[in-house]
Design an enzyme around this catalytic site. Structure first.
Site, PDB file in Angstrom:
ATOM      1  N   ILE A  11       0.868  -1.188   0.000  1.00 30.70           N
ATOM      2  CA  ILE A  11       0.000   0.000   0.000  1.00 30.70           C
ATOM      3  C   ILE A  11       0.897   1.229   0.000  1.00 30.70           C
ATOM      4  CG2 ILE A  11      -1.862   1.265   1.138  1.00 30.70           C
ATOM      5  CD1 ILE A  11      -2.801  -1.323   2.385  1.00 30.70           C
ATOM      6  N   ASN A  90      -2.163   4.088  -3.675  1.00 32.99           N
ATOM      7  CA  ASN A  90      -2.880   5.165  -2.972  1.00 32.99           C
ATOM      8  C   ASN A  90      -2.125   6.495  -2.913  1.00 32.99           C
ATOM      9  OD1 ASN A  90      -4.773   6.255  -0.694  1.00 32.99           O
ATOM     10  ND2 ASN A  90      -2.707   6.270   0.206  1.00 32.99           N
ATOM     11  N   TYR A 155      -5.036  18.379 -11.067  1.00 36.39           N
ATOM     12  CA  TYR A 155      -5.185  17.204 -10.194  1.00 36.39           C
ATOM     13  C   TYR A 155      -6.136  16.193 -10.853  1.00 36.39           C
ATOM     14  CZ  TYR A 155      -6.905  14.412  -6.258  1.00 36.39           C
ATOM     15  OH  TYR A 155      -7.284  13.373  -5.444  1.00 36.39           O
ATOM     16  N   LYS A 159      -5.566  12.261 -12.315  1.00 34.26           N
ATOM     17  CA  LYS A 159      -6.387  11.124 -11.889  1.00 34.26           C
ATOM     18  C   LYS A 159      -7.167  10.530 -13.064  1.00 34.26           C
ATOM     19  CE  LYS A 159      -5.432  10.934  -7.499  1.00 34.26           C
ATOM     20  NZ  LYS A 159      -4.864   9.714  -6.904  1.00 34.26           N
TER      21      LYS A 159
HETATM   22  N1  LIG Z   1      -9.449  12.459   0.613  1.00 30.95           N
HETATM   23  C1  LIG Z   1     -10.317  12.386  -0.403  1.00 30.95           C
HETATM   24  O1  LIG Z   1     -11.509  12.724  -0.272  1.00 30.95           O
HETATM   25  C2  LIG Z   1      -9.855  11.842  -1.730  1.00 30.95           C
HETATM   26  C3  LIG Z   1     -10.764  11.905  -2.810  1.00 30.95           C
HETATM   27  C4  LIG Z   1     -10.383  11.385  -4.038  1.00 30.95           C
HETATM   28  C5  LIG Z   1      -9.131  10.799  -4.173  1.00 30.95           C
HETATM   29  N2  LIG Z   1      -8.253  10.780  -3.129  1.00 30.95           N
HETATM   30  C6  LIG Z   1      -6.960  10.146  -3.340  1.00 30.95           C
HETATM   31  O2  LIG Z   1      -6.731   9.199  -2.314  1.00 30.95           O
HETATM   32  C7  LIG Z   1      -5.327   9.103  -2.052  1.00 30.95           C
HETATM   33  C8  LIG Z   1      -5.058   9.373  -0.580  1.00 30.95           C
HETATM   34  O3  LIG Z   1      -5.538  10.655  -0.281  1.00 30.95           O
HETATM   35  P1  LIG Z   1      -5.553  11.275   1.203  1.00 30.95           P
HETATM   36  O4  LIG Z   1      -6.723  12.160   1.255  1.00 30.95           O
HETATM   37  O5  LIG Z   1      -5.354  10.203   2.205  1.00 30.95           O
HETATM   38  O6  LIG Z   1      -4.239  12.192   1.117  1.00 30.95           O
HETATM   39  P2  LIG Z   1      -3.228  12.636   2.272  1.00 30.95           P
HETATM   40  O7  LIG Z   1      -2.476  13.796   1.730  1.00 30.95           O
HETATM   41  O8  LIG Z   1      -3.979  12.834   3.534  1.00 30.95           O
HETATM   42  O9  LIG Z   1      -2.242  11.375   2.412  1.00 30.95           O
HETATM   43  C9  LIG Z   1      -1.420  11.001   1.327  1.00 30.95           C
HETATM   44  C10 LIG Z   1      -0.253  10.178   1.824  1.00 30.95           C
HETATM   45  O10 LIG Z   1       0.563   9.880   0.671  1.00 30.95           O
HETATM   46  C11 LIG Z   1       1.924  10.178   0.993  1.00 30.95           C
HETATM   47  N3  LIG Z   1       2.656  10.548  -0.222  1.00 30.95           N
HETATM   48  C12 LIG Z   1       2.595  11.729  -0.888  1.00 30.95           C
HETATM   49  N4  LIG Z   1       3.445  11.706  -1.924  1.00 30.95           N
HETATM   50  C13 LIG Z   1       4.029  10.491  -1.940  1.00 30.95           C
HETATM   51  C14 LIG Z   1       5.009   9.875  -2.753  1.00 30.95           C
HETATM   52  N5  LIG Z   1       5.567  10.534  -3.783  1.00 30.95           N
HETATM   53  N6  LIG Z   1       5.384   8.589  -2.484  1.00 30.95           N
HETATM   54  C15 LIG Z   1       4.843   7.929  -1.435  1.00 30.95           C
HETATM   55  N7  LIG Z   1       3.939   8.474  -0.600  1.00 30.95           N
HETATM   56  C16 LIG Z   1       3.537   9.740  -0.845  1.00 30.95           C
HETATM   57  C17 LIG Z   1       1.850  11.323   1.998  1.00 30.95           C
HETATM   58  O11 LIG Z   1       3.036  11.440   2.763  1.00 30.95           O
HETATM   59  C18 LIG Z   1       0.620  10.916   2.825  1.00 30.95           C
HETATM   60  O12 LIG Z   1       0.976  10.051   3.892  1.00 30.95           O
HETATM   61  C19 LIG Z   1      -4.649  10.095  -2.997  1.00 30.95           C
HETATM   62  O13 LIG Z   1      -4.233   9.441  -4.176  1.00 30.95           O
HETATM   63  C20 LIG Z   1      -5.764  11.082  -3.299  1.00 30.95           C
HETATM   64  O14 LIG Z   1      -5.548  11.755  -4.512  1.00 30.95           O
HETATM   65  C21 LIG Z   1      -8.591  11.296  -1.914  1.00 30.95           C
END
Ligand SMILES: NC(=O)c1ccc[n+]([C@@H]2O[C@H](COP(=O)([O-])OP(=O)(O)OC[C@H]3O[C@@H](n4cnc5c(N)ncnc54)[C@H](O)[C@@H]3O)[C@@H](O)[C@H]2O)c1
Length: 293
Positions: A11, A90, A155, A159
């Site tokens: 993950i 993720n 963004y 995606k």
């Molecule tokens: N939160 C939402 O509602 C939402 C909605 C649609 C999509 N997403 C997607 O879900 C995923 C997780 O989102 P989230 O809200 O938990 O984000 P977040 O920013 O809270 O957490 C993201 C995590 O990814 C890590 N990360 C960032 N860049 C990285 C890299 N280059 N290599 C490895 N790890 C890295 C960060 O350190 C962090 O721990 C993302 O892909 C985001 O685009 C989130």
């Protein structure tokens, strides 16, 4: 018997937010995890937390944007557990900006992490999965923003590229034991928090406007399902989790033709005036705008 018992799963971005929720849930269901994050301390903390709770996890700090590191990440799973059964792509980043404000470096950073990082990890993982026995599952992470969203164009594009890669890989692998799907999640996380100030502008194009977003763990059962053998037969789909609603995201398709055969300038003009102008596709997740004549 738990339904992820013994599955070796990577993950990415699992040090916090949604990734951490996926990791906790999958570990509790018996998965053996490699916990990646670019934040090394966060990755170590999560692996330690899972082990303390009786689960199995090793940390692999690094950025998925590096093709070479992505190879090392998948190799770490094979080294630790002898195989790789699942990959949850993720890790992601979000930078805001309308087209008139967006910087080149933000656009490139999102493509590097969200799109190329996803492809790098998947490419290495799929090569391993095809060489071993048993089923493999790739779970990518898309976003509702891919449908179009104010201040989230770049963004959303990063995606949308992930969604398109999901469709192509699922087609390429349809006769193998490796399936490829994606999640389109929604949760209150550090990333989501940065978007709250744009919500009023975005509301016209969204299906639901949340004042408080769902907790991250609401999304975890769908992730575990897609990673497990319970989802064998599901391929090339994007699963939308919007709080209390579970659905598929529809795929881009070519609509019914309105002209066939040869045409000239006037016929094209008439087609738009008489038919296509009134059939414009919805913009964003909910907003339908018709042609103003
Ligand atoms: N939160 C939402 O509602 C939402 C909605 C649609 C999509 N997403 C997607 O879900 C995923 C997780 O989102 P989230 O809200 O938990 O984000 P977040 O920013 O809270 O957490 C993201 C995590 O990814 C890590 N990360 C960032 N860049 C990285 C890299 N280059 N290599 C490895 N790890 C890295 C960060 O350190 C962090 O721990 C993302 O892909 C985001 O685009 C989130």
């Amino acid at each position: 018997m738990k339904f992820l018992d013994g599955k070796a799963i990577v993950i990415t971005g699992a040090g916090s937010g949604l990734g951490a929720a996926y990791a906790r849930h999958c570990a509790a269901l018996g998965a053996r995890l490699v916990v990646n994050d670019v934040d090394a301390a966060a990755a170590e903390r999560m692996a330690t937390e899972i082990a303390a709770a009786g689960g199995t996890a090793v940390a692999s700090p690094g950025s998925v944007a590096s093709w070479d590191y992505a190879g090392e990440l998948i190799e770490a799973c094979v080294k630790a557990y002898g195989r790789i059964d699942g990959l949850l792509n993720n890790a992601g980043i979000l930078r805001h900006g309308r087209i008139t404000e967006m910087s080149e470096s933000d656009l490139r950073a999102m493509l590097d992490v969200n799109t190329i990082g996803t492809a790098a990890c998947a490419s290495h993982a799929i090569r391993c999965m095809l060489e071993q026995d048993g089923h493999g599952s790739i779970v990518n992470v898309a976003s509702g923003s891919q449908a179009g969203d104010i201040a989230l164009g770049a963004y959303g594009a990063s995606k949308a590229a992930v969604a398109s890669l999901t469709f192509s890989w699922a087609l390429e692998l349809r006769d193998t034991k490796v399936r490829v799907n994606a999640l389109s999640p929604l949760a209150h996380t550090a990333m989501a928090q940065t978007n709250m100030k744009f919500l009023a502008q975005q509301s016209a194009s969204r299906e639901v406007v949340y004042t408080t977003l769902p907790a991250a763990d609401v999304n975890a059962p769908a992730a575990a399902f897609l990673l497990s053998d319970r989802s064998i037969g599901i391929n090339g789909q994007i699963v939308r989790i919007a709080g209390e609603e579970l659905s598929f995201v529809t795929h881009p398709m070519i609509a019914e033709p309105v002209l066939k055969g040869r045409w000239d300038d006037d016929a094209i003009g008439a087609a738009f005036r008489n038919t296509l102008g009134r059939r414009q596709q919805k913009l964003g997740l909910a907003y339908a705008r018709t042609m103003v004549s």
